[in-house]
Design a protein around this motif. Structure first.
Motif, PDB file in Angstrom:
ATOM      1  N   LEU A 223       0.826  -1.207   0.000  1.00 19.86           N
ATOM      2  CA  LEU A 223       0.000   0.000   0.000  1.00 19.86           C
ATOM      3  C   LEU A 223       0.861   1.258   0.000  1.00 19.86           C
ATOM      4  CD1 LEU A 223      -2.823   1.139  -0.036  1.00 19.86           C
ATOM      5  CD2 LEU A 223      -2.896   0.934   2.461  1.00 19.86           C
ATOM      6  N   ARG A 224       1.981   1.221   0.704  1.00 22.50           N
ATOM      7  CA  ARG A 224       2.894   2.366   0.669  1.00 22.50           C
ATOM      8  C   ARG A 224       3.401   2.601  -0.751  1.00 22.50           C
ATOM      9  NH1 ARG A 224       4.834   0.491   5.777  1.00 22.50           N
ATOM     10  NH2 ARG A 224       6.504  -0.664   4.752  1.00 22.50           N
ATOM     11  N   ALA A 225       3.745   1.508  -1.449  1.00 23.73           N
ATOM     12  CA  ALA A 225       4.215   1.630  -2.829  1.00 23.73           C
ATOM     13  C   ALA A 225       3.125   2.188  -3.722  1.00 23.73           C
ATOM     14  CB  ALA A 225       4.685   0.266  -3.343  1.00 23.73           C
ATOM     15  N   THR A 226       1.888   1.752  -3.491  1.00 24.69           N
ATOM     16  CA  THR A 226       0.769   2.264  -4.277  1.00 24.69           C
ATOM     17  C   THR A 226       0.515   3.736  -3.984  1.00 24.69           C
ATOM     18  OG1 THR A 226      -0.269   0.076  -4.382  1.00 24.69           O
ATOM     19  CG2 THR A 226      -1.694   1.966  -4.768  1.00 24.69           C
ATOM     20  N   ASN A 227       0.676   4.130  -2.721  1.00 26.07           N
ATOM     21  CA  ASN A 227       0.545   5.552  -2.372  1.00 26.07           C
ATOM     22  C   ASN A 227       1.560   6.394  -3.131  1.00 26.07           C
ATOM     23  OD1 ASN A 227      -1.536   5.044  -0.573  1.00 26.07           O
ATOM     24  ND2 ASN A 227      -0.211   4.978   1.217  1.00 26.07           N
ATOM     25  N   ARG A 228       2.806   5.899  -3.168  1.00 25.68           N
ATOM     26  CA  ARG A 228       3.854   6.639  -3.890  1.00 25.68           C
ATOM     27  C   ARG A 228       3.531   6.699  -5.381  1.00 25.68           C
ATOM     28  NH1 ARG A 228       7.153   3.581  -0.414  1.00 25.68           N
ATOM     29  NH2 ARG A 228       7.689   2.133  -2.089  1.00 25.68           N
ATOM     30  N   LYS A 229       2.996   5.607  -5.916  1.00 29.89           N
ATOM     31  CA  LYS A 229       2.630   5.576  -7.332  1.00 29.89           C
ATOM     32  C   LYS A 229       1.520   6.582  -7.619  1.00 29.89           C
ATOM     33  CE  LYS A 229       0.549   1.856  -8.695  1.00 29.89           C
ATOM     34  NZ  LYS A 229       0.371   0.421  -9.053  1.00 29.89           N
ATOM     35  N   PHE A 230       0.535   6.646  -6.723  1.00 33.82           N
ATOM     36  CA  PHE A 230      -0.554   7.608  -6.902  1.00 33.82           C
ATOM     37  C   PHE A 230      -0.011   9.040  -6.869  1.00 33.82           C
ATOM     38  CE2 PHE A 230      -3.840  10.477  -5.365  1.00 33.82           C
ATOM     39  CZ  PHE A 230      -4.918  10.152  -6.170  1.00 33.82           C
ATOM     40  N   GLU A 231       0.862   9.335  -5.895  1.00 30.86           N
ATOM     41  CA  GLU A 231       1.446  10.676  -5.802  1.00 30.86           C
ATOM     42  C   GLU A 231       2.216  11.036  -7.068  1.00 30.86           C
ATOM     43  OE1 GLU A 231       2.437  11.331  -1.094  1.00 30.86           O
ATOM     44  OE2 GLU A 231       3.596   9.826  -2.178  1.00 30.86           O
ATOM     45  N   ARG A 232       2.990  10.064  -7.565  1.00 32.11           N
ATOM     46  CA  ARG A 232       3.804  10.293  -8.763  1.00 32.11           C
ATOM     47  C   ARG A 232       2.925  10.584  -9.978  1.00 32.11           C
ATOM     48  NH1 ARG A 232       6.291   5.906  -8.282  1.00 32.11           N
ATOM     49  NH2 ARG A 232       5.156   4.667  -9.821  1.00 32.11           N
TER      50      ARG A 232
END
Length: 276
Positions: A223-232
């Motif tokens: 989920l942290r990786a997905t959060n970073r992907k969403f931000e990017r």
């Protein structure tokens, strides 16, 4: 006081900060309860530095986390409960006790066997302390901290239940459970029961965590990786809109959705080229 590589100097500095009359007013008014949120925050900042691969930042964040240990130990010492040396002694004793394959006779164990040994030792420790009700079945879920992040605690609860056979054998069965939970939410929404649908979201999240476990994926890390992907990707949308003289507020959902798909495709393109 000057900086030092000696842990004893760190303990001296903490004692000075907590000395009435000459210490830091802010440090002096802190308690276990007020410092606890900072302890959790520092642990997350350590995890963030690791995720970013920033070892210089990791060094600093580990220091901040160590400060939390020293701070709590100092407050406990002031109350006559324990001090930093007691923390170290307890930890070293525990590490030796839980690693008989290193410090004892249980040699030549596989990583899987070590995990099982570790859990058996922990259960024995809990039983000796009298934590939880007696009996192996009643004690299955004991020892999982309530204050853990919800995803992590769900993962640990499921893993513990799985150890005694309360589990699916196939990720596809878990996926079917996710669909079942989603269908229940859809039914409640169709009936206008938003509050009930909201409660069902918890069951859905719990099932998704279970799927992650069956796929050997850490749900928190994923989920942290997905959060970073969403931000990017959202930052890409904002830049594209800025080039058009627009803000997200002035753009339509359709326009932003199109830019999102473009950002998604652009991220996938390098992977496709690399696989050729």
């Amino acid at each position: 006081m000057t900086p030092s590589r000696d842990i004893a100097r760190l303990i001296e500095i903490m004692a000075a900060l907590r000395t009435p009359g000459s210490g830091c007013p802010w440090d002096l008014e802190q308690t276990f309860e007020t410092i606890a949120p900072y302890t959790i925050e520092e642990a997350y900042e350590v995890a963030d530095a690791i995720a970013r691969g920033d070892l210089d930042e990791l060094r600093d964040e580990l220091g901040d986390l160590l400060l939390q240990v020293v701070f709590h130990a100092r407050m406990a010492q002031e109350q006559g409960a324990f001090d930093f040396a007691d923390v170290v002694e307890s930890l070293t004793e525990k590490l030796v006790r839980r690693h008989p394959h290193v410090f004892g006779e249980a040699r030549g164990l596989s990583p899987k066997a070590v995990e099982g040994l570790w859990e058996r030792i922990k259960r024995a420790e809990r039983a000796q302390k009298g934590n939880g009700p007696s009996g192996e079945t009643a004690n299955t879920l004991a020892g999982i901290a309530v204050a853990l992040p919800a995803l992590t605690r769900a993962l640990k609860l499921q893993a513990k239940a799985g150890e005694v056979g309360f589990d699916w054998n196939d990720p596809l069965a878990v996926l079917a459970k996710i669909r079942e939970e989603a269908d229940e939410i859809e039914t409640e929404l169709a009936d206008g029961n938003r509050a009930t649908a909201g409660a069902e979201v918890g069951d859905l999240l719990f099932a998704v965590v279970n799927l992650a476990r069956h796929l050997d994926v850490d749900p928190e890390a994923t989920l942290r990786a997905t959060n970073r992907k969403f931000e990017r990707r959202f930052a890409t949308i904002e830049r594209a809109l800025a080039e058009r003289g627009k803000t997200p507020q002035a753009a339509t959902l359709e326009e932003m959705d199109e830019l999102w798909n473009e950002a998604k495709a652009a991220e996938r393109a390098p992977r496709s080229n690399a696989s050729r």
